[in-house]
Design a protein around this motif. Sequence first.
Motif, PDB file in Angstrom:
ATOM      1  N   PHE A 183       0.843  -1.200   0.000  1.00 15.72           N
ATOM      2  CA  PHE A 183       0.000   0.000   0.000  1.00 15.72           C
ATOM      3  C   PHE A 183       0.880   1.253   0.000  1.00 15.72           C
ATOM      4  O   PHE A 183       0.689   2.180  -0.799  1.00 15.72           O
ATOM      5  CB  PHE A 183      -0.911  -0.012   1.227  1.00 15.72           C
ATOM      6  CG  PHE A 183      -2.262   0.585   1.034  1.00 15.72           C
ATOM      7  CD1 PHE A 183      -2.429   1.820   0.430  1.00 15.72           C
ATOM      8  CD2 PHE A 183      -3.391  -0.070   1.513  1.00 15.72           C
ATOM      9  CE1 PHE A 183      -3.702   2.385   0.288  1.00 15.72           C
ATOM     10  CE2 PHE A 183      -4.659   0.486   1.379  1.00 15.72           C
ATOM     11  CZ  PHE A 183      -4.809   1.720   0.759  1.00 15.72           C
ATOM     12  N   GLN A 184       1.872   1.280   0.901  1.00 12.44           N
ATOM     13  CA  GLN A 184       2.784   2.418   0.973  1.00 12.44           C
ATOM     14  C   GLN A 184       3.574   2.578  -0.331  1.00 12.44           C
ATOM     15  O   GLN A 184       3.807   3.693  -0.800  1.00 12.44           O
ATOM     16  CB  GLN A 184       3.750   2.264   2.156  1.00 12.44           C
ATOM     17  CG  GLN A 184       3.102   2.388   3.510  1.00 12.44           C
ATOM     18  CD  GLN A 184       2.683   3.808   3.850  1.00 12.44           C
ATOM     19  OE1 GLN A 184       3.163   4.775   3.272  1.00 12.44           O
ATOM     20  NE2 GLN A 184       1.772   3.940   4.808  1.00 12.44           N
ATOM     21  N   THR A 185       3.950   1.467  -0.926  1.00  6.05           N
ATOM     22  CA  THR A 185       4.713   1.512  -2.172  1.00  6.05           C
ATOM     23  C   THR A 185       3.863   2.024  -3.325  1.00  6.05           C
ATOM     24  O   THR A 185       4.332   2.828  -4.138  1.00  6.05           O
ATOM     25  CB  THR A 185       5.277   0.114  -2.490  1.00  6.05           C
ATOM     26  OG1 THR A 185       6.099  -0.304  -1.397  1.00  6.05           O
ATOM     27  CG2 THR A 185       6.104   0.128  -3.755  1.00  6.05           C
ATOM     28  N   VAL A 186       2.614   1.598  -3.405  1.00  5.53           N
ATOM     29  CA  VAL A 186       1.719   2.076  -4.462  1.00  5.53           C
ATOM     30  C   VAL A 186       1.497   3.584  -4.311  1.00  5.53           C
ATOM     31  O   VAL A 186       1.504   4.325  -5.307  1.00  5.53           O
ATOM     32  CB  VAL A 186       0.391   1.282  -4.476  1.00  5.53           C
ATOM     33  CG1 VAL A 186      -0.653   1.954  -5.352  1.00  5.53           C
ATOM     34  CG2 VAL A 186       0.647  -0.157  -4.940  1.00  5.53           C
ATOM     35  N   ILE A 187       1.349   4.057  -3.089  1.00  9.44           N
ATOM     36  CA  ILE A 187       1.235   5.497  -2.873  1.00  9.44           C
ATOM     37  C   ILE A 187       2.524   6.189  -3.332  1.00  9.44           C
ATOM     38  O   ILE A 187       2.477   7.249  -3.965  1.00  9.44           O
ATOM     39  CB  ILE A 187       0.903   5.812  -1.403  1.00  9.44           C
ATOM     40  CG1 ILE A 187      -0.514   5.321  -1.067  1.00  9.44           C
ATOM     41  CG2 ILE A 187       1.043   7.307  -1.119  1.00  9.44           C
ATOM     42  CD1 ILE A 187      -0.869   5.385   0.413  1.00  9.44           C
ATOM     43  N   GLY A 188       3.663   5.587  -3.053  1.00  8.07           N
ATOM     44  CA  GLY A 188       4.940   6.131  -3.533  1.00  8.07           C
ATOM     45  C   GLY A 188       4.999   6.211  -5.044  1.00  8.07           C
ATOM     46  O   GLY A 188       5.489   7.191  -5.610  1.00  8.07           O
ATOM     47  N   GLU A 189       4.473   5.181  -5.716  1.00  7.37           N
ATOM     48  CA  GLU A 189       4.409   5.199  -7.184  1.00  7.37           C
ATOM     49  C   GLU A 189       3.489   6.315  -7.675  1.00  7.37           C
ATOM     50  O   GLU A 189       3.847   7.048  -8.601  1.00  7.37           O
ATOM     51  CB  GLU A 189       3.894   3.861  -7.715  1.00  7.37           C
ATOM     52  CG  GLU A 189       4.842   2.712  -7.564  1.00  7.37           C
ATOM     53  CD  GLU A 189       4.241   1.387  -8.001  1.00  7.37           C
ATOM     54  OE1 GLU A 189       5.014   0.437  -8.169  1.00  7.37           O
ATOM     55  OE2 GLU A 189       3.010   1.283  -8.161  1.00  7.37           O
ATOM     56  N   GLU A 190       2.339   6.423  -7.050  1.00  2.00           N
ATOM     57  CA  GLU A 190       1.377   7.456  -7.450  1.00  2.00           C
ATOM     58  C   GLU A 190       1.977   8.862  -7.319  1.00  2.00           C
ATOM     59  O   GLU A 190       1.718   9.731  -8.153  1.00  2.00           O
ATOM     60  CB  GLU A 190       0.111   7.372  -6.592  1.00  2.00           C
ATOM     61  CG  GLU A 190      -0.695   6.122  -6.831  1.00  2.00           C
ATOM     62  CD  GLU A 190      -1.781   5.911  -5.783  1.00  2.00           C
ATOM     63  OE1 GLU A 190      -2.536   4.930  -5.951  1.00  2.00           O
ATOM     64  OE2 GLU A 190      -1.887   6.687  -4.810  1.00  2.00           O
ATOM     65  N   ASN A 191       2.769   9.063  -6.274  1.00  4.69           N
ATOM     66  CA  ASN A 191       3.411  10.357  -6.040  1.00  4.69           C
ATOM     67  C   ASN A 191       4.705  10.513  -6.842  1.00  4.69           C
ATOM     68  O   ASN A 191       5.368  11.544  -6.717  1.00  4.69           O
ATOM     69  CB  ASN A 191       3.710  10.538  -4.547  1.00  4.69           C
ATOM     70  CG  ASN A 191       2.461  10.616  -3.710  1.00  4.69           C
ATOM     71  OD1 ASN A 191       1.399  10.994  -4.180  1.00  4.69           O
ATOM     72  ND2 ASN A 191       2.579  10.252  -2.440  1.00  4.69           N
ATOM     73  N   ASP A 251       7.435   9.084  -6.294  1.00  2.00           N
ATOM     74  CA  ASP A 251       8.554   9.133  -5.357  1.00  2.00           C
ATOM     75  C   ASP A 251       9.479   7.926  -5.530  1.00  2.00           C
ATOM     76  O   ASP A 251      10.694   8.065  -5.464  1.00  2.00           O
ATOM     77  CB  ASP A 251       8.050   9.145  -3.911  1.00  2.00           C
ATOM     78  CG  ASP A 251       7.309  10.420  -3.568  1.00  2.00           C
ATOM     79  OD1 ASP A 251       7.626  11.477  -4.151  1.00  2.00           O
ATOM     80  OD2 ASP A 251       6.405  10.365  -2.707  1.00  2.00           O
ATOM     81  N   PHE A 252       8.888   6.738  -5.707  1.00  2.00           N
ATOM     82  CA  PHE A 252       9.647   5.506  -5.867  1.00  2.00           C
ATOM     83  C   PHE A 252       8.708   4.412  -6.347  1.00  2.00           C
ATOM     84  O   PHE A 252       7.490   4.562  -6.297  1.00  2.00           O
ATOM     85  CB  PHE A 252      10.337   5.090  -4.566  1.00  2.00           C
ATOM     86  CG  PHE A 252       9.406   4.983  -3.379  1.00  2.00           C
ATOM     87  CD1 PHE A 252       8.682   3.821  -3.149  1.00  2.00           C
ATOM     88  CD2 PHE A 252       9.258   6.040  -2.500  1.00  2.00           C
ATOM     89  CE1 PHE A 252       7.827   3.726  -2.069  1.00  2.00           C
ATOM     90  CE2 PHE A 252       8.405   5.959  -1.403  1.00  2.00           C
ATOM     91  CZ  PHE A 252       7.686   4.798  -1.196  1.00  2.00           C
ATOM     92  N   SER A 253       9.301   3.311  -6.786  1.00  2.00           N
ATOM     93  CA  SER A 253       8.530   2.172  -7.289  1.00  2.00           C
ATOM     94  C   SER A 253       8.795   0.945  -6.419  1.00  2.00           C
ATOM     95  O   SER A 253       9.705   0.954  -5.576  1.00  2.00           O
ATOM     96  CB  SER A 253       8.937   1.860  -8.732  1.00  2.00           C
ATOM     97  OG  SER A 253      10.272   1.374  -8.752  1.00  2.00           O
TER      98      SER A 253
END
Length: 128
Positions: free
Chosen positions: A67-75, A77-79
């Motif tokens: 979940f945190q990673t998907v939010i990072g992708e959306e922003n 920030d990272f994949s």
Amino acid sequence: MIQFNELIELVRKLRSPDGCPWDREQTRTSLIPYFIEEVYEAVETIENGDTEKLKDELGDVLLHVIFQTVIGEENKDFSIEDVLNNINDKMIRRHPHVFGEDPSCSPEDANRIWEAEKSREKSGRVLD
């Protein structure tokens, strides 16, 4: 692993415009209490020795990581690839006794090496 990719796609779907309204509105910080709760539940299950329940609890923790990673992708920030590369690099760096020249060491030496590398990383002496 197919199931890992399916979980990532599932979370992406939940966060999409035609996904779940609750999941879409979550942020990194709004998820923190749930993330902490899931980690505590996993720890309690480990302490209780319930390996069947542990499968579920570890899945809940993994869900939060994704979940945190998907939010990072959306922003942007990272994949997930960045997260996986970072942890793989860190594990290799902190285990020179496994991946380096001198494979012989005691558990105490391995812990000392781990802590020394961690300290170097925190002081900014490691470049990634």
